[in-house]
Design a protein around this motif. Structure first.
Motif, PDB file in Angstrom:
ATOM      1  N   ASN A   1       0.854  -1.188   0.000  1.00  0.00           N
ATOM      2  CA  ASN A   1       0.000   0.000   0.000  1.00  0.00           C
ATOM      3  C   ASN A   1       0.887   1.235   0.000  1.00  0.00           C
ATOM      4  OD1 ASN A   1      -2.306  -1.500   0.129  1.00  0.00           O
ATOM      5  ND2 ASN A   1      -2.626  -1.221   2.303  1.00  0.00           N
ATOM      6  N   VAL A   2       0.514   2.219  -0.797  1.00  0.00           N
ATOM      7  CA  VAL A   2       1.246   3.488  -0.820  1.00  0.00           C
ATOM      8  C   VAL A   2       0.276   4.630  -0.589  1.00  0.00           C
ATOM      9  CG1 VAL A   2       3.052   2.636  -2.361  1.00  0.00           C
ATOM     10  CG2 VAL A   2       1.041   3.738  -3.331  1.00  0.00           C
ATOM     11  N   VAL A   3       0.791   5.700  -0.027  1.00  0.00           N
ATOM     12  CA  VAL A   3       0.018   6.918   0.166  1.00  0.00           C
ATOM     13  C   VAL A   3       0.254   7.799  -1.052  1.00  0.00           C
ATOM     14  CG1 VAL A   3      -0.226   8.995   1.567  1.00  0.00           C
ATOM     15  CG2 VAL A   3       0.201   6.791   2.671  1.00  0.00           C
ATOM     16  N   VAL A   4      -0.824   8.293  -1.654  1.00  0.00           N
ATOM     17  CA  VAL A   4      -0.723   9.169  -2.819  1.00  0.00           C
ATOM     18  C   VAL A   4      -1.119  10.570  -2.383  1.00  0.00           C
ATOM     19  CG1 VAL A   4      -1.533   9.589  -5.172  1.00  0.00           C
ATOM     20  CG2 VAL A   4      -1.305   7.234  -4.332  1.00  0.00           C
ATOM     21  N   ASP A   5      -0.142  11.462  -2.315  1.00  0.00           N
ATOM     22  CA  ASP A   5      -0.419  12.839  -1.916  1.00  0.00           C
ATOM     23  C   ASP A   5      -1.173  13.573  -3.012  1.00  0.00           C
ATOM     24  OD1 ASP A   5       0.946  12.487   0.495  1.00  0.00           O
ATOM     25  OD2 ASP A   5       2.864  13.070  -0.397  1.00  0.00           O
ATOM     26  N   GLY A   6      -2.057  14.461  -2.626  1.00  0.00           N
ATOM     27  CA  GLY A   6      -2.763  15.310  -3.568  1.00  0.00           C
ATOM     28  C   GLY A   6      -4.028  14.694  -4.141  1.00  0.00           C
ATOM     29  N   ILE A   7      -4.417  13.517  -3.653  1.00  0.00           N
ATOM     30  CA  ILE A   7      -5.640  12.872  -4.143  1.00  0.00           C
ATOM     31  C   ILE A   7      -6.631  12.787  -2.982  1.00  0.00           C
ATOM     32  CG2 ILE A   7      -6.652  10.722  -5.014  1.00  0.00           C
ATOM     33  CD1 ILE A   7      -5.004  12.059  -7.136  1.00  0.00           C
ATOM     34  N   GLU A   8      -7.752  13.458  -3.124  1.00  0.00           N
ATOM     35  CA  GLU A   8      -8.792  13.403  -2.090  1.00  0.00           C
ATOM     36  C   GLU A   8      -9.809  12.306  -2.384  1.00  0.00           C
ATOM     37  OE1 GLU A   8      -8.767  15.236   0.692  1.00  0.00           O
ATOM     38  OE2 GLU A   8      -6.878  16.132   0.013  1.00  0.00           O
ATOM     39  N   ASP A   9     -10.036  12.032  -3.664  1.00  0.00           N
ATOM     40  CA  ASP A   9     -11.041  11.054  -4.081  1.00  0.00           C
ATOM     41  C   ASP A   9     -10.330   9.955  -4.860  1.00  0.00           C
ATOM     42  OD1 ASP A   9     -13.125   9.603  -5.173  1.00  0.00           O
ATOM     43  OD2 ASP A   9     -14.116  11.319  -6.095  1.00  0.00           O
ATOM     44  N   ILE A  10     -10.318   8.743  -4.325  1.00  0.00           N
ATOM     45  CA  ILE A  10      -9.614   7.624  -4.951  1.00  0.00           C
ATOM     46  C   ILE A  10     -10.109   7.359  -6.367  1.00  0.00           C
ATOM     47  CG2 ILE A  10     -11.121   5.814  -4.037  1.00  0.00           C
ATOM     48  CD1 ILE A  10      -7.307   5.575  -4.436  1.00  0.00           C
ATOM     49  N   GLN A  11     -11.357   7.690  -6.649  1.00  0.00           N
ATOM     50  CA  GLN A  11     -11.902   7.454  -7.988  1.00  0.00           C
ATOM     51  C   GLN A  11     -11.164   8.276  -9.038  1.00  0.00           C
ATOM     52  OE1 GLN A  11     -14.251   4.974  -8.595  1.00  0.00           O
ATOM     53  NE2 GLN A  11     -13.493   5.320 -10.661  1.00  0.00           N
ATOM     54  N   VAL A  12     -10.694   9.469  -8.666  1.00  0.00           N
ATOM     55  CA  VAL A  12      -9.914  10.303  -9.585  1.00  0.00           C
ATOM     56  C   VAL A  12      -8.644   9.557  -9.997  1.00  0.00           C
ATOM     57  CG1 VAL A  12      -8.597  12.454  -9.783  1.00  0.00           C
ATOM     58  CG2 VAL A  12     -10.834  12.462  -8.654  1.00  0.00           C
ATOM     59  N   LEU A  13      -7.981   8.952  -9.036  1.00  0.00           N
ATOM     60  CA  LEU A  13      -6.773   8.190  -9.328  1.00  0.00           C
ATOM     61  C   LEU A  13      -7.094   6.956 -10.168  1.00  0.00           C
ATOM     62  CD1 LEU A  13      -3.744   7.724  -8.920  1.00  0.00           C
ATOM     63  CD2 LEU A  13      -4.308   6.556  -6.785  1.00  0.00           C
ATOM     64  N   ILE A  14      -8.141   6.245  -9.813  1.00  0.00           N
ATOM     65  CA  ILE A  14      -8.548   5.057 -10.568  1.00  0.00           C
ATOM     66  C   ILE A  14      -8.846   5.417 -12.017  1.00  0.00           C
ATOM     67  CG2 ILE A  14     -10.389   3.334 -10.821  1.00  0.00           C
ATOM     68  CD1 ILE A  14     -10.514   3.354  -7.688  1.00  0.00           C
ATOM     69  N   ASP A  15      -9.574   6.514 -12.225  1.00  0.00           N
ATOM     70  CA  ASP A  15      -9.904   6.944 -13.587  1.00  0.00           C
ATOM     71  C   ASP A  15      -8.647   7.315 -14.375  1.00  0.00           C
ATOM     72  OD1 ASP A  15     -12.554   6.554 -12.928  1.00  0.00           O
ATOM     73  OD2 ASP A  15     -12.993   8.695 -12.672  1.00  0.00           O
ATOM     74  N   GLU A  16      -7.715   8.015 -13.742  1.00  0.00           N
ATOM     75  CA  GLU A  16      -6.479   8.408 -14.416  1.00  0.00           C
ATOM     76  C   GLU A  16      -5.642   7.184 -14.790  1.00  0.00           C
ATOM     77  OE1 GLU A  16      -3.721  10.550 -16.361  1.00  0.00           O
ATOM     78  OE2 GLU A  16      -5.656  11.310 -15.654  1.00  0.00           O
ATOM     79  N   LEU A  17      -5.540   6.228 -13.894  1.00  0.00           N
ATOM     80  CA  LEU A  17      -4.803   5.014 -14.201  1.00  0.00           C
ATOM     81  C   LEU A  17      -5.473   4.238 -15.324  1.00  0.00           C
ATOM     82  CD1 LEU A  17      -3.835   3.853 -10.610  1.00  0.00           C
ATOM     83  CD2 LEU A  17      -2.349   4.907 -12.326  1.00  0.00           C
ATOM     84  N   GLY A  18      -6.811   4.239 -15.357  1.00  0.00           N
ATOM     85  CA  GLY A  18      -7.532   3.595 -16.449  1.00  0.00           C
ATOM     86  C   GLY A  18      -7.200   4.217 -17.793  1.00  0.00           C
ATOM     87  N   LYS A  19      -7.077   5.538 -17.823  1.00  0.00           N
ATOM     88  CA  LYS A  19      -6.694   6.226 -19.058  1.00  0.00           C
ATOM     89  C   LYS A  19      -5.309   5.823 -19.525  1.00  0.00           C
ATOM     90  CE  LYS A  19      -9.313  10.391 -17.946  1.00  0.00           C
ATOM     91  NZ  LYS A  19      -9.163  11.780 -17.516  1.00  0.00           N
ATOM     92  N   ARG A  20      -4.462   5.423 -18.573  1.00  0.00           N
ATOM     93  CA  ARG A  20      -3.085   5.026 -18.883  1.00  0.00           C
ATOM     94  C   ARG A  20      -2.960   3.518 -19.110  1.00  0.00           C
ATOM     95  NH1 ARG A  20       0.653   8.745 -14.950  1.00  0.00           N
ATOM     96  NH2 ARG A  20      -0.504  10.677 -15.255  1.00  0.00           N
ATOM     97  N   GLY A  21      -4.090   2.828 -19.140  1.00  0.00           N
ATOM     98  CA  GLY A  21      -4.079   1.409 -19.447  1.00  0.00           C
ATOM     99  C   GLY A  21      -3.825   0.491 -18.268  1.00  0.00           C
ATOM    100  N   ILE A  22      -3.970   1.016 -17.073  1.00  0.00           N
ATOM    101  CA  ILE A  22      -3.738   0.193 -15.864  1.00  0.00           C
ATOM    102  C   ILE A  22      -5.064  -0.099 -15.192  1.00  0.00           C
ATOM    103  CG2 ILE A  22      -2.731   0.177 -13.536  1.00  0.00           C
ATOM    104  CD1 ILE A  22      -0.412   1.749 -14.655  1.00  0.00           C
TER     105      ILE A  22
END
Length: 100
Positions: free
Chosen positions: A79-100
């Motif tokens: 598990n890692v802490v991601v600074d600057g992300i308040e809503d995990i869905q934002v990160l999930i969506d961005e990773l999806g755009k990058r093929g992950i």
């Protein structure tokens, strides 16, 4: 008595080193080029990916490695802490755009 200061590194077994390095780079980790050079010369069995100056994951390639199925017990994860992300869905969506 002593005090634990931090976790220095975690070892993660991977089947495909190149694909794994790409994955961690996409997440924002930095490939430790010195460890990559050692690996390529056969001097180390792993490549380190760094999260800041004091944290790393050592990727240990083994083409035959098979992870434990999620439903069968403990699974390998970090598990890692991601600074600057308040809503995990934002990160999930961005990773999806990058093929992950």
């Amino acid at each position: 008595m002593w005090t634990i200061g931090r976790i220095d590194h975690v070892v993660v077994w991977v089947r495909d080193l190149e694909k794994s390095m790409d994955f961690y780079k996409t997440l924002g980790f930095e490939i430790d080029e010195k460890s990559l050079d050692y690996y390529r010369r056969g001097e180390r069995p792993f490549v380190a990916v760094k999260a800041g100056p004091h944290n790393q994951i050592d990727l240990r390639p083994n083409a035959n490695w098979v992870p434990v199925e999620r439903e069968k017990g403990n699974m390998q994860h970090v598990n890692v802490v991601v600074d600057g992300i308040e809503d995990i869905q934002v990160l999930i969506d961005e990773l999806g755009k990058r093929g992950i």
